[in-house]
Design a protein around this motif. Structure first.
Motif, PDB file in Angstrom:
ATOM      1  N   LEU A   7       0.842  -1.189   0.000  1.00 23.25           N
ATOM      2  CA  LEU A   7       0.000   0.000   0.000  1.00 23.25           C
ATOM      3  C   LEU A   7       0.884   1.249   0.000  1.00 23.25           C
ATOM      4  CD1 LEU A   7      -2.904  -0.764   2.515  1.00 23.25           C
ATOM      5  CD2 LEU A   7      -2.888  -1.001   0.033  1.00 23.25           C
ATOM      6  N   SER A   8       0.400   2.301  -0.630  1.00 24.33           N
ATOM      7  CA  SER A   8       1.178   3.543  -0.703  1.00 24.33           C
ATOM      8  C   SER A   8       1.534   4.055   0.681  1.00 24.33           C
ATOM      9  CB  SER A   8       0.381   4.613  -1.469  1.00 24.33           C
ATOM     10  OG  SER A   8       0.138   4.207  -2.789  1.00 24.33           O
ATOM     11  N   ILE A   9       0.571   3.961   1.615  1.00 22.49           N
ATOM     12  CA  ILE A   9       0.825   4.478   2.960  1.00 22.49           C
ATOM     13  C   ILE A   9       1.922   3.696   3.660  1.00 22.49           C
ATOM     14  CG2 ILE A   9      -0.917   3.036   4.100  1.00 22.49           C
ATOM     15  CD1 ILE A   9      -1.592   5.478   5.831  1.00 22.49           C
ATOM     16  N   GLN A  10       2.090   2.428   3.264  1.00 24.90           N
ATOM     17  CA  GLN A  10       3.149   1.612   3.876  1.00 24.90           C
ATOM     18  C   GLN A  10       4.521   1.934   3.300  1.00 24.90           C
ATOM     19  OE1 GLN A  10       0.805  -2.048   2.956  1.00 24.90           O
ATOM     20  NE2 GLN A  10       1.434  -2.686   5.010  1.00 24.90           N
ATOM     21  N   LYS A  11       4.509   2.578   2.108  1.00 25.96           N
ATOM     22  CA  LYS A  11       5.778   2.919   1.461  1.00 25.96           C
ATOM     23  C   LYS A  11       6.159   4.380   1.688  1.00 25.96           C
ATOM     24  CE  LYS A  11       4.839  -0.339  -2.320  1.00 25.96           C
ATOM     25  NZ  LYS A  11       4.657  -0.476  -3.781  1.00 25.96           N
ATOM     26  N   SER A  12       5.325   5.110   2.437  1.00 25.29           N
ATOM     27  CA  SER A  12       5.527   6.556   2.570  1.00 25.29           C
ATOM     28  C   SER A  12       6.650   6.931   3.521  1.00 25.29           C
ATOM     29  CB  SER A  12       4.231   7.215   3.053  1.00 25.29           C
ATOM     30  OG  SER A  12       3.890   6.741   4.348  1.00 25.29           O
ATOM     31  N   GLY A  13       7.117   5.954   4.321  1.00 23.58           N
ATOM     32  CA  GLY A  13       8.189   6.270   5.260  1.00 23.58           C
ATOM     33  C   GLY A  13       7.682   6.730   6.609  1.00 23.58           C
ATOM     34  N   ASN A  14       6.351   6.868   6.756  1.00 21.95           N
ATOM     35  CA  ASN A  14       5.778   7.243   8.046  1.00 21.95           C
ATOM     36  C   ASN A  14       5.844   6.065   9.001  1.00 21.95           C
ATOM     37  OD1 ASN A  14       5.161   9.776   7.032  1.00 21.95           O
ATOM     38  ND2 ASN A  14       3.152   9.109   6.269  1.00 21.95           N
ATOM     39  N   ARG A  15       5.387   6.281  10.244  1.00 16.72           N
ATOM     40  CA  ARG A  15       5.460   5.209  11.245  1.00 16.72           C
ATOM     41  C   ARG A  15       4.674   3.996  10.778  1.00 16.72           C
ATOM     42  NH1 ARG A  15       1.211   4.761  14.830  1.00 16.72           N
ATOM     43  NH2 ARG A  15      -0.470   6.291  14.647  1.00 16.72           N
ATOM     44  N   ASN A  16       5.103   2.843  11.291  1.00 18.51           N
ATOM     45  CA  ASN A  16       4.513   1.578  10.888  1.00 18.51           C
ATOM     46  C   ASN A  16       3.041   1.508  11.311  1.00 18.51           C
ATOM     47  OD1 ASN A  16       3.773  -1.230  10.797  1.00 18.51           O
ATOM     48  ND2 ASN A  16       5.955  -1.723  10.636  1.00 18.51           N
ATOM     49  N   LYS A  17       2.166   1.327  10.358  1.00 17.67           N
ATOM     50  CA  LYS A  17       0.726   1.249  10.624  1.00 17.67           C
ATOM     51  C   LYS A  17       0.153  -0.105  10.233  1.00 17.67           C
ATOM     52  CE  LYS A  17      -0.220   6.191   9.972  1.00 17.67           C
ATOM     53  NZ  LYS A  17      -1.053   7.177   9.233  1.00 17.67           N
ATOM     54  N   ASP A  18       1.026  -1.099  10.043  1.00 18.06           N
ATOM     55  CA  ASP A  18       0.550  -2.378   9.517  1.00 18.06           C
ATOM     56  C   ASP A  18      -0.503  -3.014  10.414  1.00 18.06           C
ATOM     57  OD1 ASP A  18       2.397  -1.859   7.625  1.00 18.06           O
ATOM     58  OD2 ASP A  18       3.794  -3.448   8.169  1.00 18.06           O
ATOM     59  N   GLU A  19      -0.283  -2.978  11.738  1.00 16.55           N
ATOM     60  CA  GLU A  19      -1.240  -3.594  12.653  1.00 16.55           C
ATOM     61  C   GLU A  19      -2.600  -2.914  12.571  1.00 16.55           C
ATOM     62  OE1 GLU A  19      -2.039  -4.162  17.437  1.00 16.55           O
ATOM     63  OE2 GLU A  19       0.021  -3.801  16.753  1.00 16.55           O
ATOM     64  N   ALA A  20      -2.605  -1.579  12.545  1.00 15.16           N
ATOM     65  CA  ALA A  20      -3.867  -0.834  12.459  1.00 15.16           C
ATOM     66  C   ALA A  20      -4.574  -1.106  11.136  1.00 15.16           C
ATOM     67  CB  ALA A  20      -3.610   0.657  12.628  1.00 15.16           C
ATOM     68  N   LEU A  21      -3.797  -1.199  10.062  1.00 14.46           N
ATOM     69  CA  LEU A  21      -4.401  -1.470   8.756  1.00 14.46           C
ATOM     70  C   LEU A  21      -5.091  -2.831   8.742  1.00 14.46           C
ATOM     71  CD1 LEU A  21      -1.518  -0.192   6.434  1.00 14.46           C
ATOM     72  CD2 LEU A  21      -3.787   0.831   6.661  1.00 14.46           C
ATOM     73  N   LEU A  22      -4.432  -3.833   9.296  1.00 21.42           N
ATOM     74  CA  LEU A  22      -4.996  -5.178   9.324  1.00 21.42           C
ATOM     75  C   LEU A  22      -6.196  -5.239  10.266  1.00 21.42           C
ATOM     76  CD1 LEU A  22      -1.595  -7.050   9.327  1.00 21.42           C
ATOM     77  CD2 LEU A  22      -3.332  -7.252   7.546  1.00 21.42           C
ATOM     78  N   HIS A  23      -6.044  -4.598  11.431  1.00 23.24           N
ATOM     79  CA  HIS A  23      -7.147  -4.562  12.406  1.00 23.24           C
ATOM     80  C   HIS A  23      -8.399  -3.942  11.775  1.00 23.24           C
ATOM     81  CE1 HIS A  23      -8.392  -3.652  16.829  1.00 23.24           C
ATOM     82  NE2 HIS A  23      -9.450  -3.844  16.073  1.00 23.24           N
ATOM     83  N   ASN A  24      -8.236  -2.788  11.142  1.00 19.17           N
ATOM     84  CA  ASN A  24      -9.376  -2.082  10.562  1.00 19.17           C
ATOM     85  C   ASN A  24      -9.964  -2.802   9.355  1.00 19.17           C
ATOM     86  OD1 ASN A  24      -9.884   0.458  12.080  1.00 19.17           O
ATOM     87  ND2 ASN A  24      -7.734   0.826  11.621  1.00 19.17           N
ATOM     88  N   LEU A  25      -9.135  -3.537   8.649  1.00 17.93           N
ATOM     89  CA  LEU A  25      -9.665  -4.317   7.530  1.00 17.93           C
ATOM     90  C   LEU A  25     -10.606  -5.402   8.044  1.00 17.93           C
ATOM     91  CD1 LEU A  25      -9.587  -5.164   4.486  1.00 17.93           C
ATOM     92  CD2 LEU A  25      -7.778  -6.764   5.148  1.00 17.93           C
TER      93      LEU A  25
END
Length: 708
Positions: free
Chosen positions: A492-510
């Protein structure tokens, strides 16, 4: 012609003509008519003098308002053409004169009267013994129509001028809401003329008159423009298309092509996308663009850019010139749909059908440029992917009329609208069958036969209805799984943006949107199909969680319990389980998501702790004694998990570990009343594999195709 005379004609009733010939939808039509007249007058004069250089000067006069906007005053078109000699003046005043060499219909002056209170023409023409000067006025004012005329011949006198030419003056805008005239200036009129006469200008590029446009405000010239060869594109490509005439078949049920045909010429212009906003396919008549007749460009999307350019495809034909009407460019070409309701269009035996014309033109354009063929191929590939993504049929219903200009959204909208109509028809059929059941007579001789017929109808319809709904259901799940894949693979673009890791939140919200309480609207089916049917919450403090409208934590906690809950600065009731589900009394499902980069083994006790808090501090009427835990991550080393807790076992199928039973301590008021916890530790990728296999079973049954 006598001076100061209204010009009428036998057999012509101008008030009726004014009413019958409607005002053109093209606001600048009067200017185009006058400009065309100037071009023609110059062409006639040039035929007798090869050294002659034509000139057209257009003057726009405006006033300026307090808010700095302009108001239209008058417009002059001045040319040095042949002028209105007796012959040309007679033609001008003869309604539907067809003798002029440029295919005029003699009705242009009607548009003058629709748009302007008066149109004054001052013209110098060559006559025996020198030059003469003629002045006349065109109008539909009452005094004109009372004399059954729209032209008033003011004078025809000897002139001191030694060259011919005409000046047409438009004054008194009849519809003051026509903002196009108030906004008109030299630049905007230049653009309009280029667009309108692009075909004529390009075909006569080497013989064009000098064309200038000036804008005056309070009689002071503030700007000017000119049209020169530099403004004109070269014809990029030219091709001819034969379009056969059609006629009604002998059985009067179909349309068949005949051997007769018309030749249509396509001139293609390649223009910078900043100059031409969209790709367009346009018909022309008498070398002028027809603005009010839409013809679909099916070979190329209107916003497609090729080599930084858009394309203008102009179609000309003697046939188009011959069917033009009094409104100039306002003509009709019948299509198959009109034929189905109005077979009278074939009263002349053979006609050109629009559907065939459009198809032939687009076929030629398609093969005119290799780039267009490649774009079409990509478009077909994109459509195929869209069908696979949303489980659309390989062969869409032709009635959907999918256009190359349709976005993915538009295609889906057309498909789902069509499906909704079909579903309504199916529902209606079921309803009608059920209603007919009320009328059955069990004592009649044909009762059994009639009942079986109605049953057969319902049995036939229901599977069709269910298949449509199930297809949408499965297609949505497929998209969710594709998004799940992108998150796990960090694409995902947001995962490649260099910002803090949001993988857990992305999976949780999905899987189950945080801060929500609607499992039925979640995608918890990824973990287990049954989970979407339970009561539940996502990401709430334990102290705030409600079940059936009431807080689940007891409100009669003892001092000892409260002391424990806040001991060591823990604030244990402020903890937020990722997901809690309550399938029924005494049971609770606890789900915890971990960032894919975090080792799951270090968090094995987290679900135990939540279960302990719920076992001991939930309201006694819930009787929470049986817990099911799911600890989900990606970074799982099985040996580490078993090293932390050897009660975890390897599952026989798929890649996960489970612990059949863990005692949950009963403390305080629940002392001695322990609970039990079943726990699974599994990867996101394992969940994905499971869910895909389940969903693909449905896809195969629905579409006979696998979409792994």
């Amino acid at each position: 012609m006598e001076d100061n005379t209204y010009i009428s004609a036998d057999g012509v009733y101008y008030e009726g003509i004014i009413r019958d010939i409607k005002r053109s939808k093209t606001s600048l039509q009067p200017i185009y008519e006058a400009f065309t007249n100037s071009l023609e007058a110059i062409r006639i004069k040039a035929n007798d003098d090869e050294t002659f250089q034509g000139q057209i000067l257009i003057k726009i006069y405006s006033t300026q308002n307090i808010d700095q906007t302009f108001s239209f005053s008058r417009l002059l078109i001045i040319d040095n053409g042949i002028g209105f000699n007796d012959k040309e003046f007679k033609r001008f005043n003869t309604y539907k004169d067809f003798t002029k060499g440029f295919k005029n219909l003699g009705s242009g002056r009607i548009q003058f009267t629709h748009y302007f209170d008066t149109t004054t023409v001052k013209s110098v023409y060559k006559a025996e013994g020198g030059f003469r000067e003629r002045e006349f006025i065109v109008s539909k004012k009452k005094e004109f129509l009372d004399n059954n005329a729209i032209t008033y011949h003011k004078q025809d006198i000897g002139s001191s001028f030694q060259t011919s030419g005409s000046t047409i003056i438009f004054e008194g805008l009849l519809d003051p809401t026509r903002n196009i005239y108030h906004k008109l200036n030299d630049a905007s009129l230049k653009d309009a003329l280029l667009r309108r006469y692009i075909q004529y200008f390009c075909l006569n590029k080497n013989d064009l008159p000098d064309i200038s446009i000036e804008h005056f405000v309070f009689n002071e010239k503030i700007s000017s423009s000119s049209i020169t060869n530099k403004d004109l594109p070269e014809i990029d490509k030219t091709t001819e298309v034969n379009v056969n005439y059609s006629k009604i078949s002998d059985d009067a049920f179909t349309i068949v092509e005949t051997d007769n045909h018309e030749v249509f010429t396509i001139n293609s212009y390649k223009l910078n996308k900043d100059l031409l906003k969209y790709n367009e396919l346009k018909l022309t008549s008498k070398d002028e663009l027809i603005e009010n007749f839409e013809i679909e460009l099916q070979s190329l999307a209107k916003d497609e850019v090729i080599e930084n350019s858009h394309f203008l495809f102009l179609v000309s034909s003697d046939y188009l010139d011959s069917i033009d009407t009094n409104e100039r460019g306002e003509f009709e070409i019948p299509d198959n749909e009109i034929f189905s309701g109005e077979p009278d269009i074939f009263q002349n035996d053979e006609v050109i059908i629009l559907d065939l014309l459009v198809m032939k033109l687009n076929e030629s354009i398609y093969h005119l440029y290799p780039q267009i063929e490649r774009i079409q191929e990509k478009r077909e590939l994109d459509l195929k992917k869209l069908k696979e993504m949303f489980l659309l049929p390989d062969h869409l219903d032709p009635s959907l009329e999918i256009s190359i200009n349709d976005s993915d959204k538009k295609i889906l909208e057309k498909f789902y609208t069509s499906e909704a109509i079909k579903k309504a028809e199916l529902d209606s059929t079921i309803k009608e069958s059920i209603e007919r059941l009320n009328d059955l007579d069990t004592t009649s001789d044909d009762f059994s036969e009639t009942l079986e017929e109605e049953i057969d109808k319902i049995v036939e319809v229901i599977p069709q209805q269910n298949k449509v709904e199930l297809t949408h259901y499965v297609a949505r799940r497929k998209l969710v799984l594709e998004l799940f894949t992108l998150i796990i693979e960090k694409n995902l673009s947001i995962q490649k943006s260099g910002n803090r890791n949001k993988d857990e939140a992305l999976l949780h919200n999905l899987i189950f949107q945080q801060k929500t309480t609607t499992p039925d609207k979640s995608d918890l089916w990824i973990i287990n199909e049954d989970f979407i049917y339970f009561h539940g919450i996502s990401e709430f403090k334990l102290s705030e969680i409600k079940y059936k409208g009431e807080n689940i934590i007891r409100n009669d906690l003892s001092d000892q319990e409260l002391k424990y809950l806040d001991s060591l600065g823990e604030k244990r009731l402020d903890k937020r389980p990722d997901v809690l589900l309550f399938p029924q009394e005494e049971k609770c499902i606890i789900i915890e998501f971990k960032n894919p980069d975090v080792s799951v083994a270090a968090h094995l006790n987290q679900i135990n702790n939540y279960a302990t808090l719920l076992r001991n501090f939930a309201k006694p009427e819930l009787r929470l004694t049986t817990f099911y835990g799911y600890l989900i991550g990606e970074k799982i080393e099985a040996n580490d998990v078993r090293a932390y807790d050897a009660d975890f076992k390897f599952a026989y199928n798929f890649d996960y570990l489970f612990r059949p039973q863990k005692t949950i301590a009963g403390m305080f008021a629940n002392e001695g009343k322990d609970g039990s916890l079943y726990t699974e530790v599994l990867k996101y990728s394992t969940l994905l594999e499971r869910a895909k296999k389940r969903n693909n079973i449905f896809i195969k049954k629905l579409t006979d195709r696998s979409l792994d």
